[in-house]
Design an enzyme around this catalytic site. Structure first.
Site, short mmCIF file in Angstrom:
data_model
loop_
_atom_site.label_atom_id
_atom_site.label_comp_id
_atom_site.label_asym_id
_atom_site.label_seq_id
_atom_site.Cartn_x
_atom_site.Cartn_y
_atom_site.Cartn_z
N CYS A 188 1.06 -1.20 -0.20
CA CYS A 188 0.02 -0.04 -0.03
C CYS A 188 0.96 1.23 0.00
O CYS A 188 2.02 1.31 0.01
CB CYS A 188 -0.96 -0.02 1.16
SG CYS A 188 -2.40 1.15 0.92
N CYS A 212 -0.10 4.34 1.77
CA CYS A 212 -0.30 5.37 2.90
C CYS A 212 0.64 5.48 3.97
O CYS A 212 0.85 6.52 4.20
CB CYS A 212 -1.63 4.72 3.51
SG CYS A 212 -1.93 3.01 4.10
N CYS A 242 -3.98 6.29 0.37
CA CYS A 242 -3.45 5.04 -0.22
C CYS A 242 -2.93 4.93 -1.78
O CYS A 242 -2.89 3.72 -2.33
CB CYS A 242 -4.31 3.82 0.20
SG CYS A 242 -4.84 3.60 1.82
N LYS A 260 -12.05 -5.60 2.56
CA LYS A 260 -11.57 -4.59 3.63
C LYS A 260 -12.58 -3.45 3.77
O LYS A 260 -12.88 -2.81 2.98
CB LYS A 260 -10.23 -4.01 3.14
CG LYS A 260 -9.47 -2.93 4.29
CD LYS A 260 -8.16 -2.90 3.89
CE LYS A 260 -7.45 -1.87 4.66
NZ LYS A 260 -6.28 -1.35 4.41
N ARG A 302 -2.91 3.04 12.95
CA ARG A 302 -2.46 4.10 12.28
C ARG A 302 -1.25 5.10 13.13
O ARG A 302 -0.48 5.85 12.62
CB ARG A 302 -3.57 5.43 11.69
CG ARG A 302 -4.43 4.56 10.75
CD ARG A 302 -5.78 5.28 10.21
NE ARG A 302 -6.31 4.65 9.19
CZ ARG A 302 -7.69 4.71 8.76
NH1 ARG A 302 -8.33 5.86 9.32
NH2 ARG A 302 -8.12 4.02 7.98
N ARG A 347 -11.08 7.26 4.19
CA ARG A 347 -10.66 6.10 3.11
C ARG A 347 -12.03 5.50 2.48
O ARG A 347 -12.10 4.47 1.94
CB ARG A 347 -10.07 4.82 3.66
CG ARG A 347 -8.78 5.30 4.43
CD ARG A 347 -7.60 4.45 4.16
NE ARG A 347 -6.49 4.56 5.17
CZ ARG A 347 -5.57 5.56 5.16
NH1 ARG A 347 -5.49 6.46 4.26
NH2 ARG A 347 -4.44 5.24 6.12
N GLU A 382 -16.52 -8.73 -4.09
CA GLU A 382 -15.02 -8.11 -4.00
C GLU A 382 -14.22 -9.29 -4.04
O GLU A 382 -13.09 -9.40 -4.64
CB GLU A 382 -14.87 -7.11 -2.89
CG GLU A 382 -15.20 -5.72 -2.87
CD GLU A 382 -14.18 -4.83 -3.57
OE1 GLU A 382 -13.23 -5.61 -4.34
OE2 GLU A 382 -14.15 -3.80 -3.58
N LYS A 406 -11.24 -7.79 6.45
CA LYS A 406 -10.61 -7.18 7.53
C LYS A 406 -11.77 -6.12 7.89
O LYS A 406 -12.12 -5.66 6.94
CB LYS A 406 -9.41 -6.78 7.01
CG LYS A 406 -8.87 -5.72 7.73
CD LYS A 406 -7.57 -5.14 7.13
CE LYS A 406 -7.04 -3.90 7.81
NZ LYS A 406 -5.98 -3.34 7.13
N SER A 425 -5.95 -4.09 14.79
CA SER A 425 -5.49 -3.04 15.84
C SER A 425 -6.62 -2.66 17.01
O SER A 425 -6.20 -2.89 18.32
CB SER A 425 -4.80 -1.67 15.34
OG SER A 425 -5.40 -1.09 14.54
N TYR A 447 -2.10 -9.71 16.29
CA TYR A 447 -1.13 -9.24 17.13
C TYR A 447 -0.92 -10.02 18.39
O TYR A 447 -0.02 -9.78 19.12
CB TYR A 447 -1.31 -7.83 17.62
CG TYR A 447 -1.52 -6.80 16.45
CD1 TYR A 447 -0.39 -6.36 15.75
CD2 TYR A 447 -2.75 -6.42 15.91
CE1 TYR A 447 -0.62 -5.53 14.68
CE2 TYR A 447 -3.13 -5.83 14.57
CZ TYR A 447 -2.01 -5.27 14.32
OH TYR A 447 -1.94 -4.49 12.87
#
Ligand code: PBG
Ligand code: ZN
Length: 327
Positions: free
Chosen positions: A120, A122, A130, A195, A205, A217, A233, A248, A274, A313
């Site tokens: 990406c 961004c 992006c 997404k 971010r 976005r 998609e 996501k 996140s 994570y």
């Protein structure tokens, strides 16, 4: 059936029997661990909103990758924070960009690790969007040329899988074309297919320093009210050559994971993002939830919905629990 009612409880009385009939498993092979790489040396900056997550310079990252291999986690996905940002995000596709250097170092020093690179712009553009801007709007077709360039430079550096996360139209086909032309027909594409424009990316971010300087976005990421569109998609990305499709965020989008898995029977990844991580960590820190138990439940829910792979994570914590036979 002869019974007037079925005694479900018979199979719940004993933990061994419960394990025997458990329908869903969570193994180390399901896990992909996201890592943030930053310029500098001996840098390990904690990310405030993501306890246990750090921005790491390449030397620290290499040691981290060795630990990940030792824990038995098969794959990492890398996000780069460049020293220099500009409107075209040139560091994203430079031979000596942060990701390209990191991948070369990892491939040189760490064996038995699948290195996935996020594709990406961004984190690399001065405006934080992006793609390439045309006024205030991202220009689709100019941007996909650049993603192909980014993907190619990452693969040349040694990336094992590329993961376009931009949500422009036609980018999977373009990336596939350019990789094939350059002899990389065996490099898989894991596409962020469905997404959503989610408020759960906030902590990321901060970690990746890629927040848009204006606007949002929503002109490319999906509207969270839509589910049929998410399936289309994924279908489009599969037709364009995606080997793995991704949903996501994960936990709020389990219906999407399930629909895509049952519709296409292709490998499906889900990204526990996140914000999902931060919520569990924060409630755990306050003593309002039992963090470890909620973490385990959240990952099993994602697997049960149909995900084959989970970007999380929590990967290291899960691997340790598997070693201790708690999972
Ligand atoms: C970049 C990208 C984002 C995430 C992964 N790749 C942020 C965004 O789209 O704004 C989010 C991951 C997370 O929140 O953990 N396009
Ligand atoms: Zn982006």
């Amino acid at each position: 059936m002869k019974n007037d009612f079925w005694r479900f409880r018979r199979l719940r009385m004993n933990p061994l029997i419960r394990n025997m009939i458990a329908e869903t498993t969570l193994t180390k092979n399901d896990l992909i661990y996201p890592l943030f790489v930053i310029f500098g040396e001996k840098v390990k900056n904690p990310v405030g909103s993501m306890p246990g997550v750090y921005q790491m310079s390449i030397d620290v990252l290499v040691d981290e990758c060795k630990e990940i291999v030792e824990l038995g986690i098969p794959a990492v996905i890398l996000f780069g924070i460049p020293e220099h940002k500009d409107p075209l995000g040139t560091d994203a596709y430079s031979e000596n960009g942060i990701i390209q250097r990191a991948v070369r170092e990892i491939k040189d020093k760490v064996k038995n690790l699948v290195v996935i690179t996020d594709v990406c712009l961004c984190e690399y553009t001065s405006h934080g969007h992006c793609g390439i801007l045309d006024g205030e709007v991202i220009h689709n077709d100019k941007s996909i040329e650049l993603y192909a360039k980014i993907a190619l430079s990452q693969v040349k550096a040694g990336a094992d899988i590329v993961a376009p996360s931009d949500m422009m139209d036609g980018r999977v086909q373009k990336i596939r074309e350019v990789l094939d032309e350059n002899g990389f027909e065996n490099i898989p594409i894991m596409s962020y297919s469905s997404k959503f424009a989610s408020s759960l990316y906030g902590p990321f971010r901060e970690a990746a320093q890629g927040a848009p300087k204006f606007g949002d976005r929503k002109s490319h990421q999906m509207d969270f009210r839509n589910s049929d569109e998410a399936v289309r998609e994924a279908e489009q990305d599969i037709l364009e050559g995606a080997d793995i499709v991704m949903v996501k965020p994960a936990s709020y989008y389990l219906d999407i994971v399930h629909r895509i898995k049952t519709t296409f029977q292709v490998p499906v990844a889900a990204y526990q993002v996140s914000g999902e991580y931060a919520m569990i960590k924060a409630a755990g820190a306050k003593g309002w939830l039992e963090e470890e138990k909620v973490m385990i439940e959240s990952l099993f829910a994602i697997k049960r919905a149909g995900a084959d792979l989970i970007l999380t994570y929590f990967a290291k914590e899960i691997a340790k629990l598997i070693d201790r036979k708690i999972i």
